[in-house]
Write an enzyme that holds these catalytic residues in place. Structure first.
Site, PDB file in Angstrom:
ATOM      1  N   PHE A   1       0.846  -1.192   0.000  1.00  0.00           N
ATOM      2  CA  PHE A   1       0.000   0.000   0.000  1.00  0.00           C
ATOM      3  C   PHE A   1       0.889   1.253   0.000  1.00  0.00           C
ATOM      4  O   PHE A   1       1.887   1.311   0.721  1.00  0.00           O
ATOM      5  CB  PHE A   1      -0.895  -0.028   1.247  1.00  0.00           C
TER       6      PHE A   1
ATOM      7  N   ASP B   1       1.494  -4.841   8.824  1.00  0.00           N
ATOM      8  CA  ASP B   1       0.309  -3.995   8.671  1.00  0.00           C
ATOM      9  C   ASP B   1      -0.891  -4.943   8.541  1.00  0.00           C
ATOM     10  O   ASP B   1      -0.979  -5.731   7.590  1.00  0.00           O
ATOM     11  CB  ASP B   1       0.449  -3.119   7.421  1.00  0.00           C
TER      12      ASP B   1
ATOM     13  N   TYR C   1     -11.249   1.139  10.337  1.00  0.00           N
ATOM     14  CA  TYR C   1     -12.451   1.559   9.589  1.00  0.00           C
ATOM     15  C   TYR C   1     -12.856   0.574   8.501  1.00  0.00           C
ATOM     16  O   TYR C   1     -13.796   0.822   7.767  1.00  0.00           O
ATOM     17  CB  TYR C   1     -12.286   2.969   9.017  1.00  0.00           C
ATOM     18  N   LYS C   2     -12.101  -0.532   8.375  1.00  0.00           N
ATOM     19  CA  LYS C   2     -12.484  -1.533   7.375  1.00  0.00           C
ATOM     20  C   LYS C   2     -13.369  -2.578   8.047  1.00  0.00           C
ATOM     21  O   LYS C   2     -14.547  -2.337   8.293  1.00  0.00           O
ATOM     22  CB  LYS C   2     -11.237  -2.158   6.759  1.00  0.00           C
TER      23      LYS C   2
ATOM     24  N   ARG D   1     -12.087  -4.154  -7.507  1.00  0.00           N
ATOM     25  CA  ARG D   1     -11.890  -4.873  -6.244  1.00  0.00           C
ATOM     26  C   ARG D   1     -13.223  -4.991  -5.514  1.00  0.00           C
ATOM     27  O   ARG D   1     -13.951  -4.012  -5.364  1.00  0.00           O
ATOM     28  CB  ARG D   1     -10.887  -4.057  -5.429  1.00  0.00           C
TER      29      ARG D   1
HETATM   30  C1  LIG Z   1      -2.520  -1.699   4.051  1.00  0.00           C
HETATM   31  C2  LIG Z   1      -2.981  -0.326   4.405  1.00  0.00           C
HETATM   32  N1  LIG Z   1      -2.255   0.428   5.255  1.00  0.00           N
HETATM   33  C3  LIG Z   1      -2.650   1.671   5.600  1.00  0.00           C
HETATM   34  C4  LIG Z   1      -3.818   2.208   5.103  1.00  0.00           C
HETATM   35  C5  LIG Z   1      -4.280   3.601   5.405  1.00  0.00           C
HETATM   36  O1  LIG Z   1      -3.630   4.259   6.394  1.00  0.00           O
HETATM   37  P1  LIG Z   1      -4.293   5.590   6.992  1.00  0.00           P
HETATM   38  O2  LIG Z   1      -5.498   5.187   7.755  1.00  0.00           O
HETATM   39  O3  LIG Z   1      -3.229   6.204   7.795  1.00  0.00           O
HETATM   40  O4  LIG Z   1      -4.716   6.452   5.830  1.00  0.00           O
HETATM   41  C6  LIG Z   1      -4.600   1.452   4.242  1.00  0.00           C
HETATM   42  C7  LIG Z   1      -5.850   2.039   3.712  1.00  0.00           C
HETATM   43  O5  LIG Z   1      -6.599   1.499   2.984  1.00  0.00           O
HETATM   44  C8  LIG Z   1      -4.174   0.165   3.877  1.00  0.00           C
HETATM   45  O6  LIG Z   1      -4.894  -0.562   3.029  1.00  0.00           O
END
Ligand SMILES: Cc1ncc(COP(=O)(O)O)c(C=O)c1O
Length: 417
Positions: free
Chosen positions: A124, A202, A227-228, A377
């Site tokens: 990401f 992550d 938030y997912k 997706r």
């Molecule tokens: C793997 C991954 N890391 C980080 C994030 C987003 O990070 P942040 O909430 O700091 O924007 C996402 C967002 O979709 C993600 O898919």
């Protein structure tokens, strides 16, 4: 057609999690929401909890902090149950991006002797950018590894890259945001640690949908968003994980007053709090934390094993339907075909992917998203998605292509995809 809609209806009737759908706000019953992997739905309970919290704010004012101040660690322990951490190893605070910065910096401070930072070139963007920035400011090498296009990173990739020279930190996603590939977390962690590096995961696309045993796997560090699949809402605070035995040796690069020992003594100099709270920076977002708590409770009530099982069955149905109806129309599956190797979303590539994604939203009431270069997706979050949603989404998608209707929507790019 060999897989009829009746088959999906039967799967829904047998679904032990089916009743959880009603626990969410369903503003439009016609719409198929296939983007819970980007922003989860709103739980009804969250509406009540936030209402209550706002009232509490009005009544208690600053007196509320007596209780609120514990929330980052208390909700953190709840997240710990979801990601397989021990109590006192997880905090809810800041964003994933900021937590990644804090933990990666702290990890490199610990090493203190150089060494490369190893990332997946397909990870990401925020992960690659944050680590690129950290490497640049410290004069370290950022090693971008090439991994299998669909299956993602493996333990062999990490071992191979480490052979090219000293690696201090390996940072990877557990589930790939593009392909949905699920990495072998224990094996990769071991491979990274065998080379002398610290391992940072992550968990944004696995927390709340794939059972994770972070502590048992010996992982060093972790971050992820809420938030997912945890359904905590847009911009809700993220989490961070630091293995117990590393905590006292590590320091956040942000020396904020919430990470200070005996915070309210307002001492002249910074002295980190003991334990995980040293990774706090500033005042925690209490509204967001309350939403994380409510979303988390639903996930724990449903149970991670059941969520995992249903997610695998939903994506399996998509794959079967893809082979039957989408492949003949020019789609390519961009997700591992083995359910053990994938998370809860699936991607299909098509040369007109962007236009097809827009057509699904504008003309077919299906909400997926688009990831360059050509992937549409679909995330079917198991707490509220039905098997008929998968069937209908593929059916509507196939019809848009068969009739050529998708060509009528604008192929113009948008700010948010
Ligand atoms: C793997 C991954 N890391 C980080 C994030 C987003 O990070 P942040 O909430 O700091 O924007 C996402 C967002 O979709 C993600 O898919």
């Amino acid at each position: 057609v060999t897989v009829h809609r009746r088959h999906a209806e039967a799967l829904d009737r047998a679904d032990a999690l089916a009743d959880f759908r009603e626990r969410f706000v369903l503003a439009d019953q016609q719409r198929i929401y296939a983007d819970g992997n980007s922003l989860g739905r709103l739980p009804r309970e969250t509406v009540a909890r936030l209402d209550e919290l706002v009232r509490e704010w009005g009544e208690r004012l600053v007196g509320g902090w007596e209780d609120w101040i514990e929330l980052p660690a208390r909700v953190g322990d709840g997240i710990g149950e979801v990601i397989g951490a021990r109590p006192g190893e997880t905090l809810v605070c800041d964003s994933t991006t900021v937590n990644l910065y804090k933990l990666a910096s702290a990890a490199l401070d610990l090493r203190n002797e150089g060494g490369a930072v190893l990332v997946d070139e397909d990870d990401f963007p925020t992960n690659r950018y944050v680590l690129e920035g950290i490497a640049a400011s410290r004069g370290l090498e950022l090693r971008r590894m090439t991994t299998a296009p669909i299956e993602g990173p493996s333990a062999q990739d990490v071992t191979r890259e480490a052979a090219a020279g000293d690696v201090a930190l390996v940072a990877l996603s557990h589930v790939s945001y593009r392909t949905g590939a699920l990495a072998d977390l224990p094996a990769i962690t071991e491979a990274a640690q065998d080379t002398g590096a610290l391992m940072l995961w992550d968990l944004s696309h696995s927390a709340g949908v794939v059972p994770v045993r972070l502590s048992d796997s010996g992982a060093d560090l972790g971050v992820g968003c809420t938030y997912k699949y945890l359904n905590a809402g847009p911009g809700a605070p993220a989490f961070l994980f630091v293995r117990t035995d590393l905590q006292e040796r590590m320091r956040s690069p942000v020396w904020g007053w919430f990470g200070q020992r005996d915070q309210f003594r307002m001492r002249a100099r910074y002295q980190p709090a003991s334990g995980i709270e040293r990774f706090l920076a500033g005042t925690p977002p209490i509204l967001g934390l309350t939403a994380v708590q409510a979303g988390l409770e639903l996930v724990l009530e449903a149970g991670l094993e059941r969520l995992r099982e249903k997610a695998a069955a939903l994506t399996e149905l998509f794959l079967v339907l893809h082979d039957e109806r989408l492949e003949p129309l020019g789609f390519r599956l961009s997700t591992p075909s083995d359910s053990e190797r994938r998370g809860a979303h699936v991607s299909v590539g098509h040369e007109d992917g962007w236009q097809i994604c827009r057509a699904l939203i504008e003309r077919a009431e299906v909400i997926p998203d688009f990831r360059p270069p050509d992937m549409v997706r679909f995330g079917f979050a198991p707490l509220y998605s039905r098997f008929v949603d998968v069937w209908d989404a593929v059916d509507r998608l196939a019809r848009l292509i068969e009739t050529g209707e998708y060509r009528q929507v604008s192929a113009k790019s948008a700010r948010v995809t």
